[in-house]
Design an enzyme around this catalytic site. Structure first.
Site, short mmCIF file in Angstrom:
data_model
loop_
_atom_site.label_atom_id
_atom_site.label_comp_id
_atom_site.label_asym_id
_atom_site.label_seq_id
_atom_site.Cartn_x
_atom_site.Cartn_y
_atom_site.Cartn_z
N SER A 147 10.63 4.27 -4.92
CA SER A 147 10.76 4.69 -3.52
C SER A 147 11.96 5.61 -3.33
CB SER A 147 10.82 3.43 -2.63
OG SER A 147 10.67 3.76 -1.28
N ASP A 223 -0.32 1.35 -0.19
CA ASP A 223 1.08 1.43 0.21
C ASP A 223 1.17 1.82 1.68
OD1 ASP A 223 3.80 2.27 0.60
OD2 ASP A 223 3.98 2.65 -1.55
N HIS A 256 3.52 -1.34 -1.85
CA HIS A 256 4.84 -0.78 -2.14
C HIS A 256 5.78 -1.80 -2.78
CE1 HIS A 256 7.57 2.62 -1.56
NE2 HIS A 256 8.50 1.80 -1.10
#
Length: 279
Positions: A147, A223, A256
């Site tokens: 991320s 996600d 995620h």
């Protein structure tokens, strides 16, 4: 350095250290896994950069990297995501900024410029420190992250191609200068002149001529941040236009979380090891 914890894992050693950082002007903490192969000489180094709200602890607890690191004979270093502590500027009610959200850049705006210098810390200070204390081959370094950490890994690799032999990312923020959850942080850290933001935006760096030998990216299709924050298709377009070999895999049904990251962690470490190890 102050040793915070140490435990044996897969024949190697998982440790956490704290040290006084001149770059960040505060104590900083990092984790390091040293494989058993250090007994035979220096080993390659793989840097893992974590995402928003995280510290070194998240990947230590959930990333499941030690077995693959031990099997491949690679040390893994997990820095923190920002400076922390009393007297460090923060916005505790904003998870996208401040503590846990350093975005791996060097802030230029007050009051953040003194402490929020994560790019210089990751690129310069911490490597110099660990090279003095551990049997690491600093001529063989790779970098990856998740991320915000994927963003940091790619931008650092683009700007330092002679430093990092390999780079990969899990669900990276590919164009933080235009993503809603990163634009406010960029403006607060770097100021309103958006031309200065380009130095910390993967797609802008590629457009400005920075290159990678190749790049591995995994992204989950489930996600929740995919459409508004991550947008891997922007990175894919930039790589196609620049003729950078990109292996982008959309992982069906994955989100995620570290359930996603840990699933493909061994594949990423193996990918790096093939580029860092002879033969």
């Amino acid at each position: 350095m102050e040793l915070i914890s140490s435990s044996k894992a897969f024949g190697g050693s998982q440790r956490v250290y704290r040290h006084d950082s001149a770059v960040c002007a505060c104590p900083m903490t990092f984790a390091i896994f040293l494989p058993q192969q250090i007994e035979d000489g220096p080993v390659p180094v793989l840097w893992y950069l974590s995402g928003l709200t995280c510290s070194h602890q998240n990947v230590m607890d959930k990333g499941e990297y030690r077995a693959a690191a031990a099997a491949n004979g690679v040390a893994i270093i997990c820095p923190d995501t920002s400076p922390r502590g009393e007297g460090i500027p923060d916005e505790p009610d904003n998870w996208q900024f401040g503590s846990g959200a350093g975005f791996y850049l060097d802030a230029t705006q007050e009051p953040y410029a003194k402490n929020y210098r994560m790019e210089s810390y990751i690129r310069d200070e911490l490597p110099a420190l660990v090279s003095q204390h551990f049997p690491l081959d600093m001529g063989r370094q790779g970098i990856f992250g998740h991320s915000m950490g994927g963003h940091g890994a790619i931008t650092l690799a683009l700007k330092n191609p002679m430093r990092y032999t390999s780079v990969s990312a899990f669900a990276p923020i590919t164009q933080p200068s235009t993503a809603g959850w990163s634009r406010p942080a960029f403006e607060t850290y770097l100021g309103p002149d958006e031309t200065t933001w380009r130095a910390y935006d993967s797609t802008a760096l590629i457009a400005d001529g920075h290159r990678l030998k190749d790049l591995l990216v995994d992204q989950g299709t489930a996600d929740g941040f995919l459409q508004e924050g991550l947008r891997p298709w922007l990175l894919e377009l930039a790589c196609v236009q620049a003729e950078i070999p990109l292996e982008l895999t959309m992982r069906e049904g994955y989100d995620h979380s570290y359930n996603f990251v840990s699933t493909f962690m061994a594949q990423h470490i193996g990918w790096h090891a093939r580029r860092l190890l002879p033969g």
